[in-house]
Design a protein around this motif. Sequence first.
Motif, PDB file in Angstrom:
ATOM      1  N   SER A   1     -21.265  57.064  25.769  1.00  0.00           N
ATOM      2  CA  SER A   1     -22.357  57.694  24.829  1.00  0.00           C
ATOM      3  C   SER A   1     -21.896  59.235  24.346  1.00  0.00           C
ATOM      4  O   SER A   1     -21.583  59.751  25.114  1.00  0.00           O
ATOM      5  CB  SER A   1     -23.598  57.454  25.566  1.00  0.00           C
ATOM      6  OG  SER A   1     -24.486  58.434  24.644  1.00  0.00           O
TER       7      SER A   1
ATOM      8  N   TYR B   1     -23.811  61.092  22.924  1.00  0.00           N
ATOM      9  CA  TYR B   1     -25.092  61.976  22.834  1.00  0.00           C
ATOM     10  C   TYR B   1     -25.423  62.128  24.074  1.00  0.00           C
ATOM     11  O   TYR B   1     -26.417  62.952  24.296  1.00  0.00           O
ATOM     12  CB  TYR B   1     -26.045  60.770  22.261  1.00  0.00           C
ATOM     13  CG  TYR B   1     -26.022  60.763  20.591  1.00  0.00           C
ATOM     14  CD1 TYR B   1     -26.577  61.752  19.659  1.00  0.00           C
ATOM     15  CD2 TYR B   1     -24.991  59.911  20.166  1.00  0.00           C
ATOM     16  CE1 TYR B   1     -26.547  61.709  18.504  1.00  0.00           C
ATOM     17  CE2 TYR B   1     -25.062  59.911  18.731  1.00  0.00           C
ATOM     18  CZ  TYR B   1     -25.488  60.537  17.936  1.00  0.00           C
ATOM     19  OH  TYR B   1     -25.456  60.518  16.565  1.00  0.00           O
TER      20      TYR B   1
ATOM     21  N   LYS C   1     -25.682  64.584  27.045  1.00  0.00           N
ATOM     22  CA  LYS C   1     -25.784  66.198  27.042  1.00  0.00           C
ATOM     23  C   LYS C   1     -25.673  66.591  28.582  1.00  0.00           C
ATOM     24  O   LYS C   1     -24.977  67.634  28.808  1.00  0.00           O
ATOM     25  CB  LYS C   1     -27.080  66.823  26.447  1.00  0.00           C
ATOM     26  CG  LYS C   1     -27.107  66.326  24.946  1.00  0.00           C
ATOM     27  CD  LYS C   1     -28.487  66.853  24.515  1.00  0.00           C
ATOM     28  CE  LYS C   1     -28.589  66.193  22.945  1.00  0.00           C
ATOM     29  NZ  LYS C   1     -30.137  66.599  22.617  1.00  0.00           N
TER      30      LYS C   1
ATOM     31  N   TRP D   1     -24.339  71.206  23.158  1.00  0.00           N
ATOM     32  CA  TRP D   1     -24.326  70.296  22.151  1.00  0.00           C
ATOM     33  C   TRP D   1     -24.142  70.789  20.738  1.00  0.00           C
ATOM     34  O   TRP D   1     -23.628  69.980  20.023  1.00  0.00           O
ATOM     35  CB  TRP D   1     -25.999  69.976  22.406  1.00  0.00           C
ATOM     36  CG  TRP D   1     -26.225  68.937  21.382  1.00  0.00           C
ATOM     37  CD1 TRP D   1     -27.334  69.055  20.490  1.00  0.00           C
ATOM     38  CD2 TRP D   1     -25.897  67.567  21.275  1.00  0.00           C
ATOM     39  NE1 TRP D   1     -27.281  67.815  19.664  1.00  0.00           N
ATOM     40  CE2 TRP D   1     -26.252  66.891  20.420  1.00  0.00           C
ATOM     41  CE3 TRP D   1     -24.790  66.812  21.977  1.00  0.00           C
ATOM     42  CZ2 TRP D   1     -26.175  65.755  19.852  1.00  0.00           C
ATOM     43  CZ3 TRP D   1     -24.375  65.488  21.738  1.00  0.00           C
ATOM     44  CH2 TRP D   1     -25.106  64.885  20.573  1.00  0.00           C
TER      45      TRP D   1
ATOM     46  N   PHE E   1     -21.872  68.276  18.667  1.00  0.00           N
ATOM     47  CA  PHE E   1     -22.667  67.405  17.601  1.00  0.00           C
ATOM     48  C   PHE E   1     -21.959  67.924  16.300  1.00  0.00           C
ATOM     49  O   PHE E   1     -21.348  67.176  15.314  1.00  0.00           O
ATOM     50  CB  PHE E   1     -23.957  67.826  17.315  1.00  0.00           C
ATOM     51  CG  PHE E   1     -24.734  67.040  16.285  1.00  0.00           C
ATOM     52  CD1 PHE E   1     -24.822  65.629  16.430  1.00  0.00           C
ATOM     53  CD2 PHE E   1     -25.081  67.485  15.000  1.00  0.00           C
ATOM     54  CE1 PHE E   1     -25.112  64.734  15.594  1.00  0.00           C
ATOM     55  CE2 PHE E   1     -25.665  66.730  13.990  1.00  0.00           C
ATOM     56  CZ  PHE E   1     -25.621  65.311  14.513  1.00  0.00           C
TER      57      PHE E   1
ATOM     58  N   THR F   1     -15.100  61.594  19.287  1.00  0.00           N
ATOM     59  CA  THR F   1     -16.548  61.386  19.576  1.00  0.00           C
ATOM     60  C   THR F   1     -17.299  61.281  18.136  1.00  0.00           C
ATOM     61  O   THR F   1     -16.617  61.970  17.380  1.00  0.00           O
ATOM     62  CB  THR F   1     -17.483  62.500  20.326  1.00  0.00           C
ATOM     63  OG1 THR F   1     -16.847  63.746  19.638  1.00  0.00           O
ATOM     64  CG2 THR F   1     -16.796  62.364  21.801  1.00  0.00           C
TER      65      THR F   1
ATOM     66  N   VAL G   1     -20.821  60.222  15.530  1.00  0.00           N
ATOM     67  CA  VAL G   1     -22.277  60.071  15.580  1.00  0.00           C
ATOM     68  C   VAL G   1     -22.550  58.544  15.501  1.00  0.00           C
ATOM     69  O   VAL G   1     -21.454  57.924  15.168  1.00  0.00           O
ATOM     70  CB  VAL G   1     -22.822  60.685  14.084  1.00  0.00           C
ATOM     71  CG1 VAL G   1     -22.681  62.326  14.260  1.00  0.00           C
ATOM     72  CG2 VAL G   1     -21.866  60.288  12.743  1.00  0.00           C
ATOM     73  N   SER G   2     -23.950  58.261  15.321  1.00  0.00           N
ATOM     74  CA  SER G   2     -24.065  57.001  15.423  1.00  0.00           C
ATOM     75  C   SER G   2     -24.224  55.997  14.082  1.00  0.00           C
ATOM     76  O   SER G   2     -24.152  54.768  14.045  1.00  0.00           O
ATOM     77  CB  SER G   2     -25.620  56.828  16.142  1.00  0.00           C
ATOM     78  OG  SER G   2     -26.371  57.425  15.561  1.00  0.00           O
TER      79      SER G   2
END
Length: 391
Positions: free
Chosen positions: A9, A11, A13, A86, A90, A196, A198-199
């Motif tokens: 994942s 995401y 953190k 984060w 991101f 990495t 984003v979804s």
Amino acid sequence: MTKKLYYESAYLKEWQTSISKVVEREDGQYLILEETAFYPHGGGQPCDTGTIGGIPVLDVILEEDEVLHKVDRVPEGSQVSCQIDWNRRFDHMQQHSGQHLLSAVFLELFEANTLSFHLGNDYATIDIELQELTADQLAAAEQEVNRQVALDHRIVSYFVTAEEMANLPLVKLPKVTENIRIVEIEGVEHNACGGTHVSATGAIGLIKLLRAEKQKGNIRVTFKCGGRALDEANENQRILGALSAKFNTGKDEILDRIGKWEAEQKQLQAELGALKEQNDHYLAQELLSGLESEARVAAHIFEDKTLKDLQSLAMKLTANTGLPVLLLTAAENKVVLACSGSTEWSCGTFFKANLGEFQGKGGGSDKMAQAGFPDWAHALGFYEFTKGSIR
């Protein structure tokens, strides 16, 4: 082998883990964790930062199957709490997913493959296999890629075998033959990638293409996604507002106002040049009329003239006298020596032979030479030396 949580994942953190090894190297200390969500450098994407046991992570690298985390000191105890920066993570996810989508659009619209990707601190770039890209084509790509963002395609990642990979419509075959990770933008593309993401494409946000320029026979496109694109828009708005206030006009009229201002400046420069030319003419006459009959050199020190001013004045003086002309400006610590063609004196040769003694740098031709000095004392010393040598 480090368990790579960023594959499970992007995401994640925070997590708890244990330190499996401390590696001492010449450039510092590195920690190997049982599990890590810190993404190492790779695939054009910079590494993550954050903290391990409250200690800042300075760098993250991948060596074979181990992820090494550089720290300035080792935490106490083997059990540690880890936290990702984060905002940085991101941001990288937005830029990297945006790159995949943008590359897919260039391939679809112009049959142009992406050759390389670079993610910097301020902007990202891709090099695409095109010799030319017009402004209209760049605008079309920007419009289409943002349309695809709004469609909110799901982005998924998974590992496949070499046999499974052979059945996928990959943009480019990976160099690895095992542990092959696929990042799929559903309905758009399949790409072998270890980064990495984003979804879904909606999380990329706005994609702004900044410019396209030739790079080694291909085209380099510079772009920003998401938060970076918003920052770019805000900065442009700030600059536009400042220009609007400065020219006391609306933003739609700024270009016209700048055009008029440029025309006014050209006119003023032309008028100033004419006045300066006239002033130099009178100044040259005044300097020559003030020379003593036995003078061997026309020399003068100015407080505020530029080197260009001295050169222009020297040309006018040598046109009206056979004497060498020596001028010094205190404003720039620079000296000009000039003479007419009727004399055997070589300005450039003299400068070459004597500048070093006064820490001067410069040179010139037989008829004119110029030099600059580190301070007023050296400039004045060379001026006096030259005046005495000519006498």
